[in-house]
Design an enzyme around this catalytic site. Structure first.
Site, PDB file in Angstrom:
ATOM      1  NE  ARG B 298      -4.090  -1.991   1.875  1.00 19.79           N
ATOM      2  CZ  ARG B 298      -5.083  -2.316   2.681  1.00 19.79           C
ATOM      3  NH1 ARG B 298      -5.101  -1.883   3.933  1.00 19.79           N
ATOM      4  NH2 ARG B 298      -6.062  -3.086   2.248  1.00 19.79           N
ATOM      5  CE1 TYR B 439      -2.016  -0.046  -8.049  1.00 19.49           C
ATOM      6  CE2 TYR B 439      -2.089  -1.663  -9.799  1.00 19.49           C
ATOM      7  CZ  TYR B 439      -1.516  -0.558  -9.236  1.00 19.49           C
ATOM      8  OH  TYR B 439      -0.460   0.023  -9.842  1.00 19.49           O
ATOM      9  CD  GLU B 440      -1.362  -4.349  -3.531  1.00 14.98           C
ATOM     10  OE1 GLU B 440      -1.706  -4.857  -2.462  1.00 14.98           O
ATOM     11  OE2 GLU B 440      -0.793  -4.977  -4.446  1.00 14.98           O
ATOM     12  N   GLY B 441      -6.321  -2.358  -2.163  1.00 18.26           N
ATOM     13  CA  GLY B 441      -7.311  -1.755  -1.268  1.00 18.26           C
ATOM     14  C   GLY B 441      -7.767  -0.414  -1.788  1.00 18.26           C
TER      15      GLY B 441
END
Lengths: 598, 598
Positions: B298, B439-441
C-alpha cells in the site's frame, strides 16, 4: 451489459417544478407545448436512445472511426442509426418550422439532447455540430444560402461542422491564418489547414457543410480580420444536386483518449485550386458570428456533461445492486450483502446522483430562460432572461463538464477492480468525459468569460439578480420549519455569502488587477456552479415537500429528492466557503512565482 | 517527446530538511548512510529512470503485453530493460544484505521507487510485487524456502506475485475459495482461479514465484481459514535448477484502461493434477501475513501516485513553456506569450507542483519513520514510530493515489485539445493513474482502515501525537513573524482544528454508530492527507526561510518553496474546514436513502 435508460421521472419533475414548462407553453409560438406533449416526446426519445444509440456506444468505442485515403468510415451500425435518427425527425427538434424544424422550445430539446449524450456522446456530437451550422446560417446566411443549406441540415440529409482551430490557433483564434481569396463572382477560394474538426469527414451523409473561419486578403490582423465562410464538401446546384467534389480533404483523423466513435479530422482546404466557399454575413465579423454559435455549442457541451453523469450513475448503481462483497457494517449477520449497503458506496452513488440532478436542474432552468428570452412579448423580460442565460452559459459548460469527469471517475471507483477493465464499460464514460472541459472553450476560458464579460462588465448586476433569487429560496426553506430543509438552508446561506463575496471581489478588482482575479477564475466558476446547483436542489426539495404534504406524486421519489438536497448540501455545498477563500486570497503565490521556478 | 527527469533537488531537500536522513544514518545498520551516498544513488537511479525506463513507457502503453496460449510477451525492449534493472542491483535496494540485498534505508529506496514510477509505472509494478513476495518469505518462510527463493527474488533472477483476488473475492477476502490439499510429504496441491494478478505471467524471467491465498480442507470459514502458499511457475531443485512446469497457467490477460505494459493475469491453479505448493508460515494465518505485505504494498502504491504526479507535472510544465497562445493578460503588447504566463495555467501547474511536493514530503517522512521503527535501539521510539507509520499508511496510499488522478487530469487540461490526443502523452498518465486508488485496497478500504483501526482503536492516541507535532510547526510559523508564513499558519491552524474535530468525532462515535462514521471516512482521509501535506510544506517553508536567511542553498529554489507552501495553503488547505463539516454532518442522507431510491 445494461443499456442507458432515460431518467423520465426526474426530467418530468424538473420540467414541471423547476423549469416552468407551463410558462414556456404560454409563450407565442409555443402554444401547443404542455406537459403531455413534452412527456410524449421524452418517452419516444428515450426509446430511441435506449434501443438504437446506447447499444452502439461500445461499438463506436471499440471500432472507432477509420480513415483511409481521405475517406472516413464510422463504426458498424452507425450509418443505419443516423438514418433512423434523421428519419425520426430528431435532428430538427428545436429548429424553426420555416425550413422543416419542429419548433419545440429549448427546455424540451435540451432534455432530449441529454438523452442522446447519455446513450452515446460520440454519436450526439454529429447533430450538435450540425445545429451550430444551422444557427450560423439562420443568423446571417443569405436567402440563397438558407434555401440551399437549411432544409438539408435540418432534415439531417447533410451535416455541418465548425472549422475554427489551426495548429497555432486553439484557444486564441486571433492567430487564425486560413485565407479566402475572392474570385469576383461572389465566391472565394479557401486555403489552409484546420484541425480538431469534429465529424469533419464521415460516411453518414452525402454531403458535409463546413463553416470555416478564414482571412480575406486585406483583412486587419487579429480577431477583427476573420470572416466566416460556408465551404461544402460537395458543390451543388441550388436544388442541392451534386456538382463535383470541392477542394477540401481529410488528411488524417486523431487517435484520441475517448469519444472514439466520432471522427476528429484534420482538413486541408485548397491543396489544389482552392476550396470554393461563400462569405456568410459580413466580412471581418466571423468571430462575432462564431461566438453566437459557440454560446449554443457551449451550452450543448454542458448537456454532454449531464448525459455522461447520468449514464455513469446508472451503470454504477446497477453494479452496486448486483455485486455482493462483505457483510453489513455493524450488523450481526455474516451474509454477504450487495455493495450498495456499504456507507462509502452509498456516499459515492449520492455524489454522482445529487450532482447529476443538480446539473440537470440548472441546465433546464437556463434552457427555459433561453425560450423566454427568445419569445416573450415583453422586451424587459426578454432582456432579463437573456442576461441570465449569458451569465449562466459558462457555468453550465464549465461546471457540468468538470463534474462529469468527477462523476464518471466515481463510476469507475464504485466498480472496484472491474472499473479498470474496459469490458465493464465504466472506463469508457470516464475517457469520453475528459474532452468536455476542453472543447468549445476550456474551463479556463469559460471562467475568464464568466469573470470578465459576465460579472465584471455589468458591475455584477446579473449575478446580483441571481443571488437575490437564491436568497428568496433560502428564506422559503427556513419558513418551512422542517429540520431537513433547515439544514439545507444553512449550507445554501453559507454558499450565497461565499458567492456574493466573490462577485463583489471581482467587480471591485477586475479593472485594476485582472491577473489576480483571473488566478481565481476557475475556483469562482466552480463555486458558482456548486451554489447554483444547491439553489435548484433546494427548489426541488421545496417542491417535493409540497407534493408530500399534498399527497401528490410518488412519495418514495419525493422523499429521495429531499434527501438528495440534504446530501448535496453537506457534501458539495459545504465546499463553498473554502472556494471563496481561494478566489479572494489565492492569487499571491500564482503571480509571485517566476516562470523559471516552475 | 521529453523524458522523465528525476527531481533530484527536491528529493535531496526532502531527505535533508524533512525526513531527517542524518538521524536515519545514525541508526544501527545504516552507519554508512549519509547525504553523499544518498545523492550518488539518487543520481544513478535518475539516469536509469530517464535513459532506460522512461523511453519504454509509451512503448508499453501502445504495444501492451500480449497473451498467446498461456504465455505472455512484454512490449519491445522490456526484457532488455528488466535485465539491466536486475543487473544494476536496483531490485534489491532496501532488501536485507543476508540474501544479497543492499540494505539501504526505506527513505532512500522510496525516492528511487518514485523515480521508477515516474518513468514507467507499468514496469515498476514488477519489482514492487517481487518485493512483496520477498517480505512475505522473509517474515515467515522456512529456511529452505528462504534459501531457495530469496537470493533469486532479491537479485531479480525470478519475480514474485501476490495471488489474492478471485471473481467473488475482491475487497472481501473472506470469500476466497481456492483450496490446498496436503499431500503428506509437506507439499500441497492448489486448485482455484485467481484474477487481477499483476505480472502473473510474463517473459522477463525464467521463473515466477506466486504467493497464493487458499484454504486447507478443514479450515474454518471466513478470514480465519485462509493460508498462504508459495507456488512457483517452475518447480526446481533446492539449488534452483528447473524440474518441470507446475500446474498453474495464465488463461488470459485483461484489456485495461491503463498500465498496458504490465500484464494482469487470470491464473488457473490445478486444472490438471493440482499446482504444487508449500505452506508459508502457519496454517490459517495467511491473511495476517498478507496484510503485513499489503501494508508495504500500500505504501508503494502511494509512491506510484507521487511518481505519476511528478511525471504529469513535468510534461505539463514543459508544454506550458513551449506552447504560445494569446497575449499577456492586462499587458500592452500584442505578442503571443507562452501559456505559462496565463494565471489559470499557473494555477493549474501550482496545484500539480504543490501537491506533488506535499505528497513526496509526507511519503518520505513516513519512510524515515519506518526505518526508525525497524532499527532504533530504543523500544519506545520504535513503537512510537511504528504507530505513526501504521496511522499514515492509509493516508499515503489513499491520498497520494486520489491526488494522482487529479494531478494527471490537470496535466491533460494544461495541454488543451492536445491533451486528448494520445500522441501527446498526457492522457497516458491519467489513464495509468486510475488504477492506483483501486488496487491494494480501494480508497474506501483505506479510509475504513484509517478510521477504525488507526484512529478509533487506540482512542485517537496516534492521531493526537501527529496533531501535536502539527501544532508545534504552526507555532514556529507564527514565531517567524513573516507575512508569507503567517498566511500559511492561519490555514494550517484551521486545518489542524478541522482534523482534531474529526478525530474526536470518530473516537466518540465509532463504537456506537460505525455506519455514520463510515459515511464520512473518505472525506476524513482526504482531510488527513491535505492537512498532513500542509504540515510538511510548512516545515519545508521554515527550512527554506532559514536557508535564505543563512544564505545557503539556491535562493530561487528556496523562494519557490515558500511560495509553494503559500499556494497550497490558499488552494488546498483552504478546503479543510469544509471537509470537516462533511465528515461530521454528512451521514444523514447517506443512511436515510433506501436502497430502491438509488
Amino acid at each position: 451489459m445494461s443499456e442507458y435508460v432515460a431518467p423520465l421521472r426526474d426530467m418530468q419533475f424538473v420540467l414541471r417544478e423547476l423549469a416552468g414548462l407551463d410558462a414556456v407553453g404560454g409563450l407565442p409560438g409555443y402554444e401547443e407545448v404542455n406537459e403531455e406533449l413534452a412527456s410524449a416526446i421524452l418517452e419516444e426519445a428515450g426509446k430511441f436512445a435506449s434501443g438504437v444509440l446506447s447499444p452502439l456506444n461500445v461499438v463506436g468505442d471499440r471500432e472507432g472511426a477509420r480513415w483511409n485515403d481521405s475517406a472516413v468510415q464510422t463504426a458498424a451500425g452507425w450509418r443505419e442509426a443516423y438514418r433512423q435518427f434523421a428519419e425520426g425527425g430528431w435532428n430538427a427538434l428545436s429548429c424553426r418550422t420555416e425550413f422543416g424544424g419542429q419548433g419545440l422550445p429549448r427546455v424540451v430539446s435540451a432534455l432530449v439532447e441529454e438523452m442522446w449524450n447519455g446513450a452515446n456522446v460520440a454519436f450526439a456530437l454529429c447533430p450538435m455540430l450540425t445545429r451550430g451550422a444551422i444557427e450560423a446560417l439562420e443568423l446571417c446566411g443569405t436567402d440563397e444560402q438558407k434555401n440551399l443549406y437549411l432544409p438539408r441540415l435540418i432534415s439531417g440529409e447533410w451535416t455541418g461542422t465548425m472549422n475554427l482551430t489551426e495548429p497555432q490557433a486553439g484557444s486564441d483564434l486571433s492567430a487564425v491564418r486560413a485565407r479566402a481569396v475572392p474570385q469576383g463572382d461572389g465566391s472565394y477560394r479557401v486555403h489552409g489547414q484546420k484541425i480538431f474538426i469534429t465529424y469533419g469527414e464521415h460516411d453518414l451523409t452525402a454531403n458535409i457543410v463546413h463553416l470555416v473561419l478564414a482571412r480575406t486578403p486585406d483583412a486587419p490582423e487579429g480577431v477583427k480580420g476573420i470572416s466566416l465562410f460556408v465551404v461544402p464538401k460537395f458543390l451543388s446546384d441550388s436544388d442541392g444536386k451534386a456538382r463535383g467534389r470541392n477542394d477540401v480533404r481529410c488528411v488524417s483523423i486523431e487517435h484520441k483518449l475517448g469519444i472514439h466513435g466520432s471522427p476528429t479530422a484534420v482538413l486541408a482546404f485548397g491543396d489544389n485550386e482552392g476550396a470554393k466557399g461563400w462569405l456568410v454575413g459580413e466580412e471581418n465579423r466571423g468571430l462575432e458570428y462564431m461566438f453566437i454559435m459557440m454560446n449554443a455549442a457551449r451550452y450543448s457541451v454542458g448537456i454532454e456533461g449531464v448525459g455522461l453523469c447520468e449514464r455513469a450513475y446508472q451503470r454504477a448503481r446497477d453494479y452496486a445492486h448486483d455485486r455482493k462483497q462483505g457483510v453489513e457494517l455493524g450488523g450481526a449477520s455474516r451474509d454477504k450483502v450487495a455493495i450498495v449497503r456499504h456507507p462509502d458506496v452509498r456516499r459515492m452513488l449520492l455524489q454522482m446522483k445529487s450532482r447529476t440532478e443538480a446539473l440537470r436542474a440548472v441546465a433546464c432552468v437556463v434552457a427555459a430562460a433561453m425560450d423566454v428570452a427568445a419569445a416573450h412579448p415583453d422586451e424587459a423580460i426578454r432582456h432579463e432572461n437573456q442576461s441570465f442565460v449569458d451569465l449562466m452559459i459558462p457555468v453550465v459548460k464549465g461546471w457540468s463538464t468538470e463534474s462529469s469527469v468527477l462523476v464518471t471517475s466515481l463510476g469507475v471507483q464504485v466498480h472496484g477492480g472491474m472499473g479498470f477493465i474496459e469490458e465493464a464499460g465504466a472506463a469508457q464514460h470516464w475517457r469520453d468525459s475528459r474532452i468536455t472541459p476542453i472543447y468549445e472553450g476550456t474551463t479556463g476560458i469559460q471562467a475568464i468569460d464568466l469573470m470578465a464579460r459576465k460579472i465584471a462588465r455589468d458591475g455584477g448586476a446579473a449575478a446580483q439578480r441571481v443571488l437575490r433569487d437564491m436568497g428568496a429560496i433560502q428564506e422559503q426553506l427556513l419558513l418551512a420549519a422542517d429540520p431537513e430543509l433547515a439544514a439545507v438552508a444553512a449550507r445554501l446561506s453559507a454558499g450565497i455569502v461565499a458567492l456574493r463575496r466573490c462577485v463583489a471581489y471581482v467587480v471591485e478588482h477586475y479593472r485594476s488587477d485582472a491577473k489576480s482575479v483571473a488566478a481565481g477564475a476557475v475556483p469562482l466558476l466552480e463555486l458558482f456552479g456548486i451554489v447554483a446547483g444547491g439553489w435548484q436542489l433546494a427548489r426541488a426539495a421545496l417542491a417535493a415537500r409540497k407534493g408530500l404534504l399534498q399527497g401528490s406524486g410518488d412519495p418514495g421519489f419525493l422523499r429521495a429528492k429531499l434527501l438528495t438536497a440534504r446530501f448535496y448540501a453537506d457534501h458539495v455545498l459545504a465546499q463553498a466557503p473554502g472556494l471563496a477563500e481561494t478566489v479572494v486570497n489565492g492569487a499571491a503565490a500564482v503571480l509571485a512565482y517566476t516562470d523559471d521556478q516552475f
